[in-house]
Design an enzyme around this catalytic site. Structure first.
Site, PDB file in Angstrom:
ATOM      1  N   SER A 149      -6.046  68.403 -13.722  1.00 38.78           N
ATOM      2  CA  SER A 149      -6.810  67.153 -13.801  1.00 38.78           C
ATOM      3  C   SER A 149      -8.316  67.342 -13.690  1.00 38.78           C
ATOM      4  O   SER A 149      -9.075  66.405 -13.929  1.00 38.78           O
ATOM      5  CB  SER A 149      -6.341  66.177 -12.711  1.00 38.78           C
ATOM      6  OG  SER A 149      -6.645  66.667 -11.427  1.00 38.78           O
ATOM      7  N   LYS A 187     -10.697  65.171  -6.616  1.00 40.89           N
ATOM      8  CA  LYS A 187     -11.275  64.338  -7.659  1.00 40.89           C
ATOM      9  C   LYS A 187     -12.758  64.101  -7.380  1.00 40.89           C
ATOM     10  O   LYS A 187     -13.243  64.311  -6.265  1.00 40.89           O
ATOM     11  CB  LYS A 187     -10.564  62.980  -7.729  1.00 40.89           C
ATOM     12  CG  LYS A 187      -9.096  63.031  -8.139  1.00 40.89           C
ATOM     13  CD  LYS A 187      -8.929  63.404  -9.582  1.00 40.89           C
ATOM     14  CE  LYS A 187      -7.463  63.343 -10.003  1.00 40.89           C
ATOM     15  NZ  LYS A 187      -6.638  64.354  -9.330  1.00 40.89           N
TER      16      LYS A 187
END
Length: 229
Positions: A149, A187
């Site tokens: 990701s 993230k």
């Protein structure tokens, strides 16, 4: 040259081996030396091994063998209270690189993956060596990256990331975020009013938009390690 802590640990290991033939655990060594974490013990063991005083036995977990002891400890000078200078018996013994030049050991907590809070990984005895300049201003730990990701920021599956422990971060920083106290994820953090956005670096993934109270920052990305096979 041994520091006083290195010699103290060497004496403690020798004492335990002579008493029952079993080397002490990391926790026992940490308590005996009054250290705050097992990473400090790991650094001392590495230093003693590099200097040829001990050897780790590969066939037994955490088993240590004493190879030699200083012939006679010498009291430290007043201006060098943290260093002892034993006689090693050979005038031409070469000194190893200083600890400042060697890598720094930090805990390797495990893989950062959904459903695994960081707290559940903190009691492991695994460590990784990183360059000293990669350390943040606070305590650091390492995590193995699972997933793709964040690939557009150059963070790949299987990489090891160095994280500085922190409970806050600025917009745009890559963080370890704990969602609902259950799911740990790596993230980019972005604030949007009363919401927190956890932004991936892969166009195939969607940004998570969550109420601020559901997100707990556990650290900031300060470095990355990668092995090429």
């Amino acid at each position: 040259m041994l520091t006083s802590k290195q010699q103290q640990l060497l004496r403690f290991i020798q004492k335990r081996l002579s008493e029952n033939g079993v080397s002490p655990s990391f926790d026992e060594m940490k308590d005996a030396l009054g250290l705050k974490s097992k990473s400090g013990v790991h650094r001392l063991i590495n230093a003693l091994e590099e200097r040829g005083f001990i050897r780790r036995m590969a066939n037994r977990a955490r088993a240590l063998e004493i190879l030699k002891m200083p012939d006679s400890p010498v009291s430290a000078k007043p201006s060098e209270t943290n260093v002892v200078m034993p006689e090693f018996g050979k005038k031409n013994d070469r000194l190893p690189a200083s600890e400042q030049e060697a890598g720094v050991e930090i805990p390797l907590h495990g893989r950062i993956a959904a459903g695994t809070p960081i707290e559940a990984l903190e009691n492991r005895d695994n460590f990784v060596s990183i360059p000293p300049h990669m350390l943040g201003r606070g305590n650091c730990y390492a995590l193995e990256v699972s997933g793709d990701s964040m690939i557009e920021l150059g963070i790949l599956d299987g990489d090891t990331v160095v994280i500085e422990s922190a409970n806050t971060a600025r917009d745009g920083e890559v963080v370890v975020a704990l969602v609902d106290r259950e799911e740990a994820t790596l993230k980019t953090l972005r604030r949007n009013g009363q919401f927190i956005e956890l932004v991936p670096a892969n166009r195939d993934y969607s940004t998570q938009v969550l109420e601020a109270g559901r997100v707990q920052v556990q650290g900031r990305l300060v470095g990355l390690l990668r092995q090429y096979h």
